[in-house]
Design an enzyme around this catalytic site. Structure first.
Site, mmCIF file in Angstrom:
data_model
loop_
_atom_site.group_PDB
_atom_site.id
_atom_site.type_symbol
_atom_site.label_atom_id
_atom_site.label_comp_id
_atom_site.label_asym_id
_atom_site.label_seq_id
_atom_site.Cartn_x
_atom_site.Cartn_y
_atom_site.Cartn_z
ATOM 1 N N VAL A 9 0.873 -1.175 0.000
ATOM 2 C CA VAL A 9 0.000 0.000 0.000
ATOM 3 C C VAL A 9 0.904 1.217 0.000
ATOM 4 O O VAL A 9 2.077 1.135 0.354
ATOM 5 C CB VAL A 9 -0.975 0.034 1.204
ATOM 6 C CG1 VAL A 9 -2.025 -1.052 1.087
ATOM 7 C CG2 VAL A 9 -0.247 -0.060 2.521
ATOM 8 N N SER A 10 0.351 2.362 -0.401
ATOM 9 C CA SER A 10 1.168 3.561 -0.570
ATOM 10 C C SER A 10 1.450 4.315 0.715
ATOM 11 O O SER A 10 2.506 4.914 0.862
ATOM 12 C CB SER A 10 0.500 4.509 -1.567
ATOM 13 O OG SER A 10 0.410 3.889 -2.822
ATOM 14 N N THR A 11 0.506 4.317 1.630
ATOM 15 C CA THR A 11 0.682 5.139 2.835
ATOM 16 C C THR A 11 0.423 4.326 4.095
ATOM 17 O O THR A 11 -0.250 3.293 4.055
ATOM 18 C CB THR A 11 -0.271 6.346 2.839
ATOM 19 O OG1 THR A 11 -1.621 5.860 2.881
ATOM 20 C CG2 THR A 11 -0.079 7.215 1.609
ATOM 21 N N GLN A 14 -3.187 3.335 5.033
ATOM 22 C CA GLN A 14 -3.899 2.306 4.287
ATOM 23 C C GLN A 14 -3.642 0.938 4.904
ATOM 24 O O GLN A 14 -2.639 0.724 5.567
ATOM 25 C CB GLN A 14 -3.463 2.315 2.820
ATOM 26 C CG GLN A 14 -3.843 3.583 2.088
ATOM 27 C CD GLN A 14 -3.293 3.597 0.666
ATOM 28 O OE1 GLN A 14 -2.161 3.224 0.431
ATOM 29 N NE2 GLN A 14 -4.115 4.035 -0.262
#
Length: 182
Positions: A9-11, A14
């Site tokens: 996931v990007s962040t 998340q």
């Protein structure tokens, strides 16, 4: 032969839960919270080093592995050279077959094209909003902390430590240091 999962996931806000559930039958899962735009993701690199001939790498979605066709094809070629197949669950793609290899290349190119169109539309929207005076960009939060950073720089504290203490990025500390010298 092992099935190796990769979840991303990007962040930090998340959740990996849905991907981990879909990869639950894997022998080992590498997981990380890193931007897909970065090619040098630590867990991705570890996974690529870990896999052996005959293994299968499994991801839930194409964009979890790579954000552009170039990077996707580099990963696919690297895996192929090691004798490792790549499975993209939501697309039903498996690079063990010639059709799977073709589909991966085509879908990767389409995904890159869609992303570029989205970024173009976003830039157009921002330009229109600026013309109307509705978009001013985000506030330069790091520069607001200049008063905290400069004394620490003058004390000779290392820039990475300053970034950690003040809660800004290292590049922001470097910009502040540069602007303070000028």
């Amino acid at each position: 032969m092992a099935v190796i999962g990769y979840a991303r996931v990007s962040t930090t806000g998340q959740s990996l839960d849905a991907q981990l559930k879909a990869l639950a039958d894997c022998d080992k899962v590498f997981q990380e919270k890193e931007s897909g735009a970065k090619d040098d993701r630590p867990q991705l690199q570890l996974m690529l080093e870990f896999v052996r001939e005959g293994d299968h790498v499994r991801v839930t979605k194409l964009d979890r592995l790579a954000r552009n066709t170039r990077h996707l094809l580099e990963i696919a070629e690297f895996l192929q050279a090691k004798g490792v197949s790549l499975q993209i669950l939501n697309l039903g793609i498996n690079t063990k077959t010639p059709t799977g290899k073709l589909m991966l290349t085509m879908v990767g190119a389409i995904a890159t094209f869609e992303r570029e169109l989205m970024l173009e539309r976003q830039a157009e929207g921002i330009a229109l909003a600026r013309l109307r005076g509705k978009y001013k960009g985000r506030k330069p939060t790091a520069m607001l902390k200049k008063k905290e950073v400069v004394p620490l720089l003058e004390q000779g504290i290392p820039k990475p430590e300053i970034a950690r203490r003040v809660g800004i990025s290292l590049s922001s500390v470097q910009r502040i240091a540069k602007s303070n010298k000028e």
